[in-house]
Design a protein around this motif. Sequence first.
Motif, PDB file in Angstrom:
ATOM      1  N   PRO A   1       4.879  -4.891   7.592  1.00 45.59           N
ATOM      2  CA  PRO A   1       4.056  -3.733   7.222  1.00 45.59           C
ATOM      3  C   PRO A   1       2.795  -4.160   6.492  1.00 45.59           C
ATOM      4  O   PRO A   1       2.818  -5.044   5.640  1.00 45.59           O
ATOM      5  CB  PRO A   1       4.970  -2.939   6.285  1.00 45.59           C
ATOM      6  N   ALA A   2       1.708  -3.562   6.855  1.00 42.97           N
ATOM      7  CA  ALA A   2       0.455  -3.820   6.152  1.00 42.97           C
ATOM      8  C   ALA A   2       0.499  -3.030   4.848  1.00 42.97           C
ATOM      9  O   ALA A   2       0.828  -1.853   4.836  1.00 42.97           O
ATOM     10  CB  ALA A   2      -0.729  -3.381   7.003  1.00 42.97           C
ATOM     11  N   HIS A   3       0.210  -3.666   3.778  1.00 42.45           N
ATOM     12  CA  HIS A   3       0.291  -3.011   2.472  1.00 42.45           C
ATOM     13  C   HIS A   3      -1.015  -2.295   2.159  1.00 42.45           C
ATOM     14  O   HIS A   3      -1.698  -2.592   1.182  1.00 42.45           O
ATOM     15  CB  HIS A   3       0.631  -4.031   1.395  1.00 42.45           C
ATOM     16  N   LEU A   4      -1.356  -1.395   3.031  1.00 47.20           N
ATOM     17  CA  LEU A   4      -2.570  -0.609   2.868  1.00 47.20           C
ATOM     18  C   LEU A   4      -2.210   0.862   2.987  1.00 47.20           C
ATOM     19  O   LEU A   4      -1.290   1.234   3.702  1.00 47.20           O
ATOM     20  CB  LEU A   4      -3.591  -0.963   3.951  1.00 47.20           C
ATOM     21  N   THR A   5      -2.925   1.681   2.286  1.00 46.71           N
ATOM     22  CA  THR A   5      -2.685   3.118   2.379  1.00 46.71           C
ATOM     23  C   THR A   5      -3.946   3.797   2.891  1.00 46.71           C
ATOM     24  O   THR A   5      -5.059   3.350   2.623  1.00 46.71           O
ATOM     25  CB  THR A   5      -2.320   3.719   1.012  1.00 46.71           C
ATOM     26  N   VAL A   6      -3.753   4.863   3.618  1.00 46.62           N
ATOM     27  CA  VAL A   6      -4.877   5.634   4.149  1.00 46.62           C
ATOM     28  C   VAL A   6      -5.059   6.855   3.270  1.00 46.62           C
ATOM     29  O   VAL A   6      -4.116   7.603   3.025  1.00 46.62           O
ATOM     30  CB  VAL A   6      -4.613   6.061   5.608  1.00 46.62           C
ATOM     31  N   ILE A   7      -6.256   7.049   2.804  1.00 47.63           N
ATOM     32  CA  ILE A   7      -6.557   8.205   1.976  1.00 47.63           C
ATOM     33  C   ILE A   7      -7.305   9.201   2.845  1.00 47.63           C
ATOM     34  O   ILE A   7      -8.399   8.923   3.333  1.00 47.63           O
ATOM     35  CB  ILE A   7      -7.400   7.806   0.752  1.00 47.63           C
TER      36      ILE A   7
END
Length: 130
Positions: free
Chosen positions: A111-117
């Motif tokens: 999993p990419a440890h990025l979040t979409v805002i």
Amino acid sequence: MAFLKNRTSFFVIGGLVILALVGLFGSFTANPAGFIQRIAIIALIGLAIYFLVRKFSISSPQKKEQRAFLKAAKKSKKRLQQKSGDATMKSSSLGTLTTLKKSNKTKKKSPAHLTVIDGKKAKKKNRASF
């Protein structure tokens, strides 16, 4: 060396240096073995304090970067070992091309440890309400 521009400070610093050199020379001529022993003890104590402070100091960013690099290198090494292990298994097995494609698709991605805002770009601003 900006403090040496003033003449009085130059003479004071120069006098202190000369007195220190006279004291060192007098101590050395009076008891050379004791002088060398004291210098060695002072150097050893200084080194011990330096290494203790360096060991117990707060971890620097360089250490954190080094840990992160080692962790990434381990992950990369594991990934390469898995790929090379999979390649030997695939070449030795008598599967068809479709089964090999299916096995590639079933692998889970990390999993990419990025979040979409999600923003509200579509909503127009009412500048008169400010």
